[in-house]
Scaffold this motif. Structure first.
Motif, PDB file in Angstrom:
ATOM      1  N   ILE A 240      -1.551  10.325   0.314  1.00  0.00           N
ATOM      2  CA  ILE A 240      -0.869   9.179  -0.275  1.00  0.00           C
ATOM      3  C   ILE A 240      -0.541   9.518  -1.723  1.00  0.00           C
ATOM      4  O   ILE A 240      -1.450   9.755  -2.530  1.00  0.00           O
ATOM      5  N   ALA A 241       0.736   9.568  -2.049  1.00  0.00           N
ATOM      6  CA  ALA A 241       1.177   9.763  -3.431  1.00  0.00           C
ATOM      7  C   ALA A 241       1.385   8.399  -4.066  1.00  0.00           C
ATOM      8  O   ALA A 241       2.038   7.525  -3.475  1.00  0.00           O
ATOM      9  N   ARG A 242       0.821   8.226  -5.260  1.00  0.00           N
ATOM     10  CA  ARG A 242       0.911   6.933  -5.933  1.00  0.00           C
ATOM     11  C   ARG A 242       1.466   7.129  -7.336  1.00  0.00           C
ATOM     12  O   ARG A 242       1.025   8.007  -8.069  1.00  0.00           O
ATOM     13  N   GLU A 309       8.197  -5.681  -0.634  1.00  0.00           N
ATOM     14  CA  GLU A 309       6.984  -5.065  -0.114  1.00  0.00           C
ATOM     15  C   GLU A 309       6.598  -5.675   1.232  1.00  0.00           C
ATOM     16  O   GLU A 309       6.713  -6.882   1.439  1.00  0.00           O
ATOM     17  N   PRO A 396       0.719  -0.067  -7.108  1.00  0.00           N
ATOM     18  CA  PRO A 396       1.413   1.209  -7.287  1.00  0.00           C
ATOM     19  C   PRO A 396       2.423   1.427  -6.167  1.00  0.00           C
ATOM     20  O   PRO A 396       2.258   0.914  -5.051  1.00  0.00           O
ATOM     21  N   GLU A 398       3.852   3.703  -3.391  1.00  0.00           N
ATOM     22  CA  GLU A 398       3.189   4.730  -2.583  1.00  0.00           C
ATOM     23  C   GLU A 398       4.135   5.340  -1.560  1.00  0.00           C
ATOM     24  O   GLU A 398       5.051   4.673  -1.056  1.00  0.00           O
ATOM     25  N   GLN A 399       3.883   6.603  -1.253  1.00  0.00           N
ATOM     26  CA  GLN A 399       4.483   7.260  -0.107  1.00  0.00           C
ATOM     27  C   GLN A 399       3.382   8.014   0.627  1.00  0.00           C
ATOM     28  O   GLN A 399       2.423   8.493   0.010  1.00  0.00           O
ATOM     29  N   THR A 400       3.515   8.121   1.945  1.00  0.00           N
ATOM     30  CA  THR A 400       2.456   8.684   2.789  1.00  0.00           C
ATOM     31  C   THR A 400       2.990   9.839   3.626  1.00  0.00           C
ATOM     32  O   THR A 400       4.134   9.798   4.101  1.00  0.00           O
ATOM     33  N   THR A 413      -8.524  10.588   4.010  1.00  0.00           N
ATOM     34  CA  THR A 413      -7.451  10.065   3.171  1.00  0.00           C
ATOM     35  C   THR A 413      -7.536  10.739   1.812  1.00  0.00           C
ATOM     36  O   THR A 413      -8.598  10.734   1.185  1.00  0.00           O
ATOM     37  N   PRO A 415      -5.777  10.632  -1.802  1.00  0.00           N
ATOM     38  CA  PRO A 415      -4.798  10.058  -2.743  1.00  0.00           C
ATOM     39  C   PRO A 415      -4.375  11.088  -3.782  1.00  0.00           C
ATOM     40  O   PRO A 415      -5.149  11.958  -4.185  1.00  0.00           O
ATOM     41  N   GLY A 417      -2.762  10.652  -7.441  1.00  0.00           N
ATOM     42  CA  GLY A 417      -2.276   9.802  -8.512  1.00  0.00           C
ATOM     43  C   GLY A 417      -1.314  10.562  -9.415  1.00  0.00           C
ATOM     44  O   GLY A 417      -1.703  11.532 -10.061  1.00  0.00           O
ATOM     45  N   ARG A 450      12.467   8.388  -5.239  1.00  0.00           N
ATOM     46  CA  ARG A 450      11.759   8.360  -3.963  1.00  0.00           C
ATOM     47  C   ARG A 450      11.905   9.667  -3.199  1.00  0.00           C
ATOM     48  O   ARG A 450      10.931  10.170  -2.616  1.00  0.00           O
TER      49      ARG A 450
END
Length: 521
Positions: A240-242, A309, A396, A398-400, A413, A415, A417, A450
């Motif tokens: 997960i990029a935040r 969202e 935040p 996020e992309q997954t 998981t 993350p 940041g 994005r």
């Protein structure tokens, strides 16, 4: 730069023999009985502290009144030339004494001057400004003298989120460093009887690449086992990029922020200078709120719909930020406050004074007496207020991306940041400036990273072998040449080319003659 070896960290021209005992100067006078017990360097700003013990009673008065401390490490170059390396230049924070073996032991805690400089209070607004501009203001305000060596043009041109960073200078710099993957490297020299220091911003990938051999470790088997146990298993991993929450510009219609029971009084009661009890009506006809935090009885503003969202965004106070749209001079507009006197049929700029609230999304009309036309419309319920501004999502963005089978059952998981490295800012159709922006009649500070963020996440997930948490490694000997920000490329027979371990903290224990480092993936 070729890979160095920690056992010969003195960059080729120094001997690899065990370093001599550090020299301690108190108030500029050499103190032969002073013994440095430990020296700690902590990232990302390379703050330094030392513990010193003085066992000579003759130095008792000096220790009690001393203001300055200097610690120099003698070294001998391979040419036979003697060399002094500064480890700390600073001041005493605390001192204490005890009596043992019929001698006084004076214990000193010292911080470097740089650490003291970082304790000064500082506040900076980052709206619409580049990272480089913020660094420039910090340098001008505090003469911090941090050069921008190895900072990429892309990083210096990056726009920081619209917010205010406050705290001590150290907290502000640490926050900026963490968000942008930076650290401060300090180069300290002693020449011609004078102390010289240079500070440079570095990106984490530009730290010195180092190798630690098995014989350099106090406990090689335990260290290697601990690191191996901390590495992620081959189970499926959800990456997960935040980044900081998305920012949207819109025109927001506000609700009355006062109780209706405060209405209906004599007109003079709503004028600050003539009211007999202004505090009881101070908000009446003046306080207008978006109600994003559910403070008032009207319907709570739907933040999830605003930001598009599918996650629930709990009611929480936000703050109106300047619109993304620019004026004719290329500057972002101020928050625009408009009023209607006919229940929203026509709108024009508010003619009086107003304050944009800082603790929630709203405005306060601050005139001594409200403009008469607005006041008359407000009394009969025809006055309305709208604000054109930006809001930043409290969640935040996020992309997954999955590595492995997401339906395999258990998974990890991970993350990532990314601070403000990427951003998503847009002018919504609900903004009064939307059409002008789309028709290129006005410019706006829009940004859609994005795709770039997704590409980064793909690359990162493919090469990912991440160390979970941090681990402390103790070396078999004292190694004063190690620095915060160095990268460990290989430890014994294990290589970390794609994910070098970073030196977060370096601690020299001069009583045990060992150096300990805290590594992070």
């Amino acid at each position: 730069m070729s890979t160095a070896t920690l056992a010969a960290l003195h960059e080729g021209d120094r001997t690899s023999q065990r370093p001599a005992v550090p020299l301690v100067f108190l108030n500029g006078r050499f103190c032969a009985s002073a013994q440095v017990r430990s020296l700690v360097m902590s990232g990302p700003l390379d703050t330094r502290t030392a513990r010193i013990e003085v066992q000579d009673d003759r130095w008792r008065a000096l220790v009690g009144s001393s203001q300055t401390v200097r610690i120099l490490m003698p070294e001998q170059l391979s040419t036979g030339e003697n060399h002094l390396v500064p480890l700390l230049e600073g001041r005493i924070d605390t001192s204490s004494s005890d009596m043992s073996d019929a001698r006084h032991h004076h214990h000193i805690a010292a911080h470097c001057d740089w650490s003291h400089d970082l304790e000064r209070p500082f506040e900076i607004g980052t709206a619409g400004r580049t990272f480089g501009e913020i660094l420039e203001e910090i340098d001008q305000a505090f003469a911090s003298g941090i050069e921008r060596t190895l900072l990429s043009r892309e990083l210096l041109g990056q726009v920081v989120a619209s917010r205010v960073i406050a705290g001590t200078l150290g907290q502000v710099l640490s926050e900026l460093a963490t968000e942008h993957g930076l650290y401060v490297q300090r180069e300290m020299q002693w020449s011609a009887g004078r102390y010289h220091e240079k500070r440079m911003w570095r990106q984490t990938e530009h730290g010195r690449p180092l190798v630690l051999r098995r014989t350099d470790l106090a406990n090689p088997a335990g260290v290697l086992k601990a690191i191996a146990e901390r590495y992620r298993s081959k189970r499926p991993t959800r990456h997960i990029a935040r980044v900081a929450g998305q920012v949207v510009e819109s025109t927001f219609h506000l609700a009355a922020g006062w109780e209706s029971v405060s209405e209906g009084k004599a007109d003079s009661e709503y004028v600050r200078s003539t009211s007999t009890g202004f505090d009881s009506v101070r908000n009446t006809y003046r306080l207008w709120l978006l109600n994003e935090d559910g403070l008032i009885d009207s319907e709570t503003f739907d933040l999830a719909s605003l930001f598009g969202e599918d996650r629930e965004i709990p009611a929480s106070p936000l703050r109106f930020l300047p619109p993304l749209t620019h004026d004719e001079h290329g500057r972002r507009l101020d928050v625009v406050v408009q009023v209607s006197l006919d229940s929203g049929n026509t709108w024009f700029g508010y003619a009086g004074q107003h304050i944009v609230l800082e603790d929630r999304a709203g405005v306060y009309l601050s005139d001594d007496a409200l403009p008469s036309a607005f006041f008359d419309a407000a009394k009969v319920g025809n006055a309305q207020i709208r604000v054109t501004a930006s809001l930043q999502s409290p969640l935040p963005f996020e992309q997954t991306r999955w590595v492995g089978n997401p339906f395999a059952g258990s998974f990890d998981t991970q993350p990532h940041g990314l601070g403000n490295r990427y951003a998503w800012r847009r002018v919504l159709p609900s903004s009064i400036y939307h059409d002008a922006v789309r028709n290129h009649q006005m410019a706006a500070d829009e940004c859609d990273d994005r795709v770039a963020m997704h590409d980064w996440l793909v690359r990162r997930s493919l090469e990912f072998v991440e160390l979970s948490g941090t681990i402390k490694v103790t070396c078999a000997q004292l190694m004063p040449g190690m620095r915060v920000g160095d990268r460990l490329m290989r430890l014994a027979d294990r290589e970390y080319k794609h994910n070098p371990l970073r030196f977060q903290r370096v601690e020299h224990d001069l009583m045990r003659d060992v150096t300990s480092i805290t590594l992070a993936g």
